[in-house]
Design a protein around this motif. Structure first.
Motif, PDB file in Angstrom:
ATOM      1  N   GLN A  18       0.856  -1.167   0.086  1.00  0.00           N
ATOM      2  CA  GLN A  18      -0.124  -0.022   0.122  1.00  0.00           C
ATOM      3  C   GLN A  18       0.877   1.296   0.164  1.00  0.00           C
ATOM      4  O   GLN A  18       0.298   2.612  -0.284  1.00  0.00           O
ATOM      5  CB  GLN A  18      -1.068   0.257   1.152  1.00  0.00           C
ATOM      6  CG  GLN A  18      -1.891  -1.176   1.169  1.00  0.00           C
ATOM      7  CD  GLN A  18      -2.537  -1.103   2.693  1.00  0.00           C
ATOM      8  OE1 GLN A  18      -2.976  -0.024   3.249  1.00  0.00           O
ATOM      9  NE2 GLN A  18      -2.973  -2.428   2.913  1.00  0.00           N
ATOM     10  N   PHE A  19       2.013   1.000   0.065  1.00  0.00           N
ATOM     11  CA  PHE A  19       3.028   2.230   0.240  1.00  0.00           C
ATOM     12  C   PHE A  19       4.130   2.088  -0.877  1.00  0.00           C
ATOM     13  O   PHE A  19       4.472   1.220  -1.232  1.00  0.00           O
ATOM     14  CB  PHE A  19       3.937   2.212   1.388  1.00  0.00           C
ATOM     15  CG  PHE A  19       2.942   2.220   2.862  1.00  0.00           C
ATOM     16  CD1 PHE A  19       2.480   3.564   3.388  1.00  0.00           C
ATOM     17  CD2 PHE A  19       2.569   1.231   3.464  1.00  0.00           C
ATOM     18  CE1 PHE A  19       1.904   3.549   4.302  1.00  0.00           C
ATOM     19  CE2 PHE A  19       1.679   1.210   4.376  1.00  0.00           C
ATOM     20  CZ  PHE A  19       1.263   2.471   4.949  1.00  0.00           C
TER      21      PHE A  19
ATOM     22  N   ASP B 103       9.170   5.554  -1.801  1.00  0.00           N
ATOM     23  CA  ASP B 103       9.616   6.803  -1.221  1.00  0.00           C
ATOM     24  C   ASP B 103       8.870   6.669   0.126  1.00  0.00           C
ATOM     25  O   ASP B 103       9.541   7.237   1.467  1.00  0.00           O
ATOM     26  CB  ASP B 103       9.301   8.183  -1.856  1.00  0.00           C
ATOM     27  CG  ASP B 103       7.667   8.036  -2.174  1.00  0.00           C
ATOM     28  OD1 ASP B 103       7.201   7.148  -2.359  1.00  0.00           O
ATOM     29  OD2 ASP B 103       7.053   9.338  -2.405  1.00  0.00           O
ATOM     30  N   GLU B 104       7.764   6.411   0.322  1.00  0.00           N
ATOM     31  CA  GLU B 104       7.051   6.378   1.692  1.00  0.00           C
ATOM     32  C   GLU B 104       7.777   5.215   2.618  1.00  0.00           C
ATOM     33  O   GLU B 104       7.998   5.635   3.622  1.00  0.00           O
ATOM     34  CB  GLU B 104       5.494   5.952   1.621  1.00  0.00           C
ATOM     35  CG  GLU B 104       4.743   7.017   0.925  1.00  0.00           C
ATOM     36  CD  GLU B 104       3.428   6.586   0.671  1.00  0.00           C
ATOM     37  OE1 GLU B 104       2.426   7.440   0.983  1.00  0.00           O
ATOM     38  OE2 GLU B 104       3.138   5.661   0.069  1.00  0.00           O
ATOM     39  N   LEU B 105       8.209   4.074   2.098  1.00  0.00           N
ATOM     40  CA  LEU B 105       8.647   2.732   2.840  1.00  0.00           C
ATOM     41  C   LEU B 105       9.921   3.449   3.261  1.00  0.00           C
ATOM     42  O   LEU B 105      10.666   3.253   4.390  1.00  0.00           O
ATOM     43  CB  LEU B 105       8.840   1.717   2.018  1.00  0.00           C
ATOM     44  CG  LEU B 105       7.474   1.042   1.747  1.00  0.00           C
ATOM     45  CD1 LEU B 105       7.699  -0.094   0.793  1.00  0.00           C
ATOM     46  CD2 LEU B 105       7.003   0.560   2.972  1.00  0.00           C
ATOM     47  N   GLN B 106      10.699   4.462   2.526  1.00  0.00           N
ATOM     48  CA  GLN B 106      12.072   4.998   2.771  1.00  0.00           C
ATOM     49  C   GLN B 106      11.966   5.716   4.080  1.00  0.00           C
ATOM     50  O   GLN B 106      12.655   5.763   4.958  1.00  0.00           O
ATOM     51  CB  GLN B 106      12.775   5.558   1.707  1.00  0.00           C
ATOM     52  CG  GLN B 106      13.287   4.528   0.645  1.00  0.00           C
ATOM     53  CD  GLN B 106      13.913   5.398  -0.741  1.00  0.00           C
ATOM     54  OE1 GLN B 106      13.227   6.289  -0.923  1.00  0.00           O
ATOM     55  NE2 GLN B 106      14.794   4.616  -1.391  1.00  0.00           N
ATOM     56  N   VAL B 107      10.958   6.523   3.911  1.00  0.00           N
ATOM     57  CA  VAL B 107      10.662   7.375   5.182  1.00  0.00           C
ATOM     58  C   VAL B 107      10.452   6.674   6.429  1.00  0.00           C
ATOM     59  O   VAL B 107      10.794   6.902   7.713  1.00  0.00           O
ATOM     60  CB  VAL B 107       9.493   8.436   4.779  1.00  0.00           C
ATOM     61  CG1 VAL B 107       8.968   9.121   6.170  1.00  0.00           C
ATOM     62  CG2 VAL B 107       9.933   9.357   3.985  1.00  0.00           C
ATOM     63  N   ILE B 108       9.476   5.448   6.302  1.00  0.00           N
ATOM     64  CA  ILE B 108       9.147   4.746   7.434  1.00  0.00           C
ATOM     65  C   ILE B 108      10.369   3.907   7.748  1.00  0.00           C
ATOM     66  O   ILE B 108      10.633   4.063   9.099  1.00  0.00           O
ATOM     67  CB  ILE B 108       7.909   3.615   7.082  1.00  0.00           C
ATOM     68  CG1 ILE B 108       6.862   4.496   6.559  1.00  0.00           C
ATOM     69  CG2 ILE B 108       8.050   2.684   8.148  1.00  0.00           C
ATOM     70  CD1 ILE B 108       5.742   3.667   5.786  1.00  0.00           C
TER      71      ILE B 108
END
Length: 161
Positions: free
Chosen positions: A131-132, A135-140
């Motif tokens: 669902q991500f 780029d979002e997974l890198q922030v997480i």
């Protein structure tokens, strides 16, 4: 910073800490279920995770580094490694030119047990991660690395390091 942004930051901080605590608790429940099925102690689980993570990073642990990582004395670490080796979970390996250096590796039998137990969880976590975007997974990833660093720093402080 606006009042609304400050209020939202406060809400997010509280919610994220609660979610991390819930995640940690649920992961422990699953780990305890695995440990119970395979007659392992909580310390055994910490050791196996430490060995697995070190192997994934390409830096296998020595017995001394394992003891440091999980907070055990040399004697307790040796007893733990002996127990896990007898159970087929770990193996000692001499891989360097210096035959005195022992590395700890996940044994094939132990890895097979872990894979069969945790395999049903993988599609569930894959579904969430899908669902991500990258780029979002890198922030997480950055967030979780920071949070883990904070926990490790505090743990070491409590141990008197």
């Amino acid at each position: 910073m606006e009042v609304n942004e400050t209020a939202e930051r406060t809400r997010l901080r509280r919610e994220l800490v609660d979610l991390l605590n819930t995640y940690s608790s649920e992961a422990q429940h699953i780990g305890h279920a695995f440990a119970g099925q395979h007659r392992l102690h909580a310390t055994d689980m910490h050791a196996l995770l430490a060995v697995m993570h070190a192997e994934r990073r390409g830096t296998p642990l020595t017995p001394g580094k394992l003891g440091e990582a999980i907070g055990l004395t040399s004697g307790a670490t040796t007893a733990l490694i002996d127990r896990l080796e007898r159970g087929g979970h770990l193996r000692r390996s001499r891989e360097s030119a210096d035959r005195r250096v022992v590395h700890l590796r996940y044994a094939d039998a132990g890895m097979a047990l872990a894979l069969s137990f945790f395999a049903p969880l993988a599609p569930r976590t894959d579904e969430v991660m899908a669902q991500f975007g990258v780029d979002e997974l890198q922030v997480i990833e950055k967030f979780l690395q920071g949070m883990n660093g904070a926990l490790i720093s505090y743990r070491d402080e409590l141990r008197g390091h």
